[in-house]
Design an enzyme around this catalytic site. Structure first.
Site, PDB file in Angstrom:
ATOM      1  N   TYR A  53       0.851  -1.189   0.000  1.00 20.39           N
ATOM      2  CA  TYR A  53       0.000   0.000   0.000  1.00 20.39           C
ATOM      3  C   TYR A  53       0.888   1.241   0.000  1.00 20.39           C
ATOM      4  O   TYR A  53       1.271   1.787   1.041  1.00 20.39           O
ATOM      5  CB  TYR A  53      -0.936  -0.010   1.207  1.00 20.39           C
ATOM      6  CG  TYR A  53      -2.014  -1.073   1.152  1.00 20.39           C
ATOM      7  CD1 TYR A  53      -2.250  -1.804  -0.009  1.00 20.39           C
ATOM      8  CD2 TYR A  53      -2.801  -1.356   2.260  1.00 20.39           C
ATOM      9  CE1 TYR A  53      -3.228  -2.778  -0.064  1.00 20.39           C
ATOM     10  CE2 TYR A  53      -3.792  -2.332   2.213  1.00 20.39           C
ATOM     11  CZ  TYR A  53      -3.994  -3.047   1.048  1.00 20.39           C
ATOM     12  OH  TYR A  53      -4.972  -4.020   1.006  1.00 20.39           O
ATOM     13  N   HIS A 129      -1.355 -12.164   0.479  1.00 26.92           N
ATOM     14  CA  HIS A 129      -2.172 -11.148  -0.193  1.00 26.92           C
ATOM     15  C   HIS A 129      -2.951 -11.717  -1.380  1.00 26.92           C
ATOM     16  O   HIS A 129      -4.104 -11.367  -1.599  1.00 26.92           O
ATOM     17  CB  HIS A 129      -1.283  -9.992  -0.651  1.00 26.92           C
ATOM     18  CG  HIS A 129      -2.008  -8.702  -0.817  1.00 26.92           C
ATOM     19  ND1 HIS A 129      -1.401  -7.480  -0.673  1.00 26.92           N
ATOM     20  CD2 HIS A 129      -3.296  -8.418  -1.117  1.00 26.92           C
ATOM     21  CE1 HIS A 129      -2.280  -6.518  -0.877  1.00 26.92           C
ATOM     22  NE2 HIS A 129      -3.424  -7.065  -1.155  1.00 26.92           N
ATOM     23  N   SER A 209     -13.352  -3.639  -0.017  1.00 28.27           N
ATOM     24  CA  SER A 209     -14.232  -2.851  -0.891  1.00 28.27           C
ATOM     25  C   SER A 209     -15.695  -3.199  -0.622  1.00 28.27           C
ATOM     26  O   SER A 209     -16.450  -3.517  -1.553  1.00 28.27           O
ATOM     27  CB  SER A 209     -13.875  -3.097  -2.359  1.00 28.27           C
ATOM     28  OG  SER A 209     -14.453  -2.121  -3.192  1.00 28.27           O
ATOM     29  N   PRO A 210     -16.150  -3.135   0.645  1.00 27.67           N
ATOM     30  CA  PRO A 210     -17.488  -3.627   0.994  1.00 27.67           C
ATOM     31  C   PRO A 210     -18.636  -2.739   0.553  1.00 27.67           C
ATOM     32  O   PRO A 210     -19.782  -3.176   0.588  1.00 27.67           O
ATOM     33  CB  PRO A 210     -17.433  -3.698   2.533  1.00 27.67           C
ATOM     34  CG  PRO A 210     -16.465  -2.627   2.909  1.00 27.67           C
ATOM     35  CD  PRO A 210     -15.410  -2.652   1.836  1.00 27.67           C
TER      36      PRO A 210
END
Length: 305
Positions: A53, A129, A209-210
């Site tokens: 990130y 990941h 990404s809910p």
């Protein structure tokens, strides 16, 4: 804040996806730190990060270092906070924006780097990941097993995996496999089998990404060309409850299974405060039924588009 189990540890029912604090469009450091502090003040005790990130071509670990600074400068007690990080992806820049590397040697070296950046003796939760198609999955998961045995990570998880891979990871890690992190939202339900399997196995399911599809439009109807389906029912239920559609979405996710722990992203203090408040929103059966039907309809549109 309601809590849920992640392995042997209780965490907040809503976590913070810290990725937006370090990638394109990221805020300045003051606002980023304020966002993490606001999450902690709101009772959030699960912070999700990854060594990848950062900006494309940037130095790995920007987000991990940021969280370490946020925890060190927090005025409250951060002892109950679980920092979950991930290894196995990169952002070298150029045409290959996101790369995958599941080689055991890379994963072990990545974990060592995460340990240094987070400033901890053992990583609370370390996640593969993404499976690397060029490396046998069992070898990548075996690296997590070795890190557990060495005491460098306390708990292990997998991300972006299918049901078969989850079972194979469980066969290697046993009860030290505690979580699955896959993309899941009203708009994207490809991981429905994995959500159900996680509930069956008692694994925490962390939707990334809910909120997909919720902010696109306040109206039901066919998807715009090339766009995501519209989920007006979430807006209508939100008006009835006096909350935001995003809060309704998070409450709907929590109602899907007692093992679900959404990790919405945030880059502003007010955003994570609102998300955290969704943990206490209990939707009635009729509202949940209405949302389920809207989701089924929207996903049919998405598949047909």
């Amino acid at each position: 804040m309601r809590q849920r189990l992640l392995g042997d540890q209780r965490v907040s029912a809503i976590g913070l996806g810290a990725m937006p604090l370090s990638v394109e469009g990221r805020p300045d450091e003051a606002r980023a730190l304020a966002t993490v502090h606001a999450a902690l003040d709101a009772g959030v005790t699960l912070l999700d990060t990854a060594d990848s990130y950062h900006l494309p071509g940037g130095e790995p670990g920007h987000n991990e270092r940021l969280l370490a600074r946020a925890l060190a400068s927090y005025g409250g007690d951060p002892d109950g906070v679980l920092v979950a990080t991930k290894g196995g992806r990169g952002r070298p820049g150029g045409e290959a924006d996101w790369t995958v590397n599941g080689d055991p040697r890379h994963l072990k070296a990545a974990a060592e780097g995460s340990l240094r950046r987070l400033g901890v003796e053992a990583i609370g939760l370390y996640q593969l990941h993404k499976p690397d198609p060029s490396v046998p999955f069992e070898e990548s998961v075996g690296a997590l097993r070795d890190l557990l045995d060495e005491g460098k990570i306390r708990l292990a998880g997998v991300s972006n995996t299918d049901a078969d891979q989850i079972r194979r990871a469980g066969a290697i890690l046993g009860d030290r496999l505690v979580s699955v992190q896959n993309r899941f939202s009203p708009a994207v339900g490809d991981s429905e089998p994995e959500l159900l399997l996680a509930a069956e196995l008692g694994l925490a399911f962390l939707p990334w990404s809910p909120l997909g599809g919720i902010s696109r439009s306040s109206l039901d109807g066919p998807s715009p060309a090339g766009g995501e389906p519209r989920f007006g029912a979430f807006h209508e239920v939100a008006r009835a409850y006096g909350v935001s559609p995003q809060q309704v979405c998070l409450a709907w996710l929590l109602a899907r299974s007692p093992t679900v722990v959404p990790i919405p992203g945030a880059s502003r203090p007010e955003t994570i405060r609102a998300s955290a408040a969704a943990a206490d929103l209990l939707l009635e059966t009729d509202a949940l039924r209405r949302l389920d039907e809207a989701v089924r309809r929207g996903r049919r549109e998405r598949r047909a588009a």
